[in-house]
Design a protein around this motif. Sequence first.
Motif, short mmCIF file in Angstrom:
data_model
loop_
_atom_site.label_atom_id
_atom_site.label_comp_id
_atom_site.label_asym_id
_atom_site.label_seq_id
_atom_site.Cartn_x
_atom_site.Cartn_y
_atom_site.Cartn_z
N LEU A 1 0.79 -1.16 -0.06
CA LEU A 1 -0.09 -0.03 0.07
C LEU A 1 0.92 1.31 -0.05
CD1 LEU A 1 -2.98 -1.09 2.36
CD2 LEU A 1 -2.86 -1.25 -0.07
N TYR A 2 1.99 1.23 0.81
CA TYR A 2 2.86 2.43 0.70
C TYR A 2 3.29 2.69 -0.63
CZ TYR A 2 6.87 5.34 1.96
OH TYR A 2 7.80 6.48 2.03
N ARG B 1 2.19 1.79 -3.36
CA ARG B 1 1.13 2.14 -4.29
C ARG B 1 0.80 3.64 -4.08
NH1 ARG B 1 -4.88 1.38 -2.52
NH2 ARG B 1 -3.99 2.57 -1.07
N ASP B 2 0.77 3.87 -2.83
CA ASP B 2 0.69 5.41 -2.66
C ASP B 2 1.69 6.55 -3.05
OD1 ASP B 2 -1.98 4.67 -1.33
OD2 ASP B 2 -1.13 4.73 0.62
N GLN B 3 3.00 6.01 -3.08
CA GLN B 3 4.11 7.02 -3.47
C GLN B 3 4.12 6.88 -4.98
OE1 GLN B 3 6.09 8.45 -1.17
NE2 GLN B 3 4.26 7.72 0.18
N LYS C 1 2.93 8.01 -8.60
CA LYS C 1 2.12 8.96 -9.21
C LYS C 1 1.70 8.45 -10.45
CE LYS C 1 3.32 11.34 -5.69
NZ LYS C 1 2.47 11.49 -4.42
N GLU D 1 -10.77 0.58 -6.10
CA GLU D 1 -9.27 1.08 -6.74
C GLU D 1 -8.70 -0.30 -7.49
OE1 GLU D 1 -7.27 1.61 -3.06
OE2 GLU D 1 -8.47 3.39 -2.36
N ALA E 1 -5.20 1.35 5.89
CA ALA E 1 -4.84 1.76 4.60
C ALA E 1 -4.89 3.36 4.73
CB ALA E 1 -5.70 1.39 3.48
N LYS E 2 -5.91 3.77 5.62
CA LYS E 2 -6.05 5.31 5.80
C LYS E 2 -5.34 6.07 7.05
CE LYS E 2 -8.47 5.08 2.04
NZ LYS E 2 -7.93 5.17 0.44
#
Length: 421
Positions: free
Chosen positions: A162-163, A165-167, A169, A262, A399-400
């Motif tokens: 998840l980290y 994926r969030d990084q 762009k 997602e 996740a949040k």
Amino acid sequence: PATDRPYHIVIFGASGFTGQFVVEEVARTVSEGPNGTLKWAVAGRSRQKLDKVIEQAAGTLGKPELRTAVEVIVADVGEPDSLAAMCKQAVIVLNCVGPYRFWGEPVVKACVENGAHCIDICGEPQFLESIQLNYDSQAADKGVYIVGACGFDSIPADMGVLYTRDQFKGTLTALESFLTASTGPEGGSLNDGTWKSAIYGLADSGKLRSLRKKFGHKPLPVVGSKIKRRYRELCQYVVPFMGTDPSVVKRTQRFLLEEHQETPVQYGAYAGVGGVANIVKMLFAGIMFWFLVKFSFGRDLLIKYPEFFSFGFFSKDGPTRKQMEGSSFKFAFYGEGYTEGQDPSQGRPNAKIRTLVQGPEVGYVATPIAVVQAAITILNEPTALPKKGGVYTPGATFAKTRLVERLNKHGIQTISSVEVY
């Protein structure tokens, strides 16, 4: 669940091999609880053993106040009334009693019925998925979170995905992880509790397949290039990781697709095994293990002589503290996807990302850190959790939240770098 209960956290199974280290980790982090304090207790079958664990923690940490400040609750998985009484006193029960296939369900049942969240350090896919099948709707009705696999299995992998994926762009479509565990000059091992879980898990692998059919899931959609199995990476041989990480990550990706629409990330997990000599040793051990688990006499042999059959990797005594101090792990994640503005359905991925998750010894340092920070996150960030209760993976639950940030502060560190081509 009522937040005015006597204890924020009750550690069930505190006198077990892993439980004793969870006790020490909770004692280190009392200032991180709600309003700067954490009310906690230990629980298990033997008051005498629990008193001994508290005494040990007081001496190890230099905190003599633990001897009088930590309450002891006597509870037994074979006595439902004792479990109910324990759960009624806790906001969160940290369940450290395994193998979970034998002892886990009564604890989950008591937590759901008595309004306590339940977190465990289970690495057994069959147990984790059966609990989701049988208790998800009940937990949702009660508003409680049942979150399995919150130790080294599988927080570094699930939150690492998840980290990453969030990084990234854009749209991350595929990710592979490569685990390397290192020991110091003293060597290292794991307690045989994990060994027993692996024995029973492989023996019951057919039941896991039939269990998964009951969910009726459709295959997750594949976006981008389909990942292929590897056998060599990072100048060493690798084998598919046999732990619970792949199944936990897949459940998280399914949740994020179904609940938040997602794009699911394909995931492949590997463990580095070094050179050819280690491959031969692992192949021999694997064939022997696979043969013996099929028969009751074979399982008895494996359980009786864990050091012999695992080449010293597992032992009845577990690692010494000195061995733990010299051990560490690294998870290297390599992913690819499409940058913002690129259509994932057209052409090949045009960007790569690398994430490194690294930390201390996996079983009795990283696992206590992970499970305790998971509990503290639930206590401190209730509005960042899923909107309703249920049975969740770590990724679906956190996740949040700021869990990755909390882990960074406690020695499980995560960094990323992106390359566009």
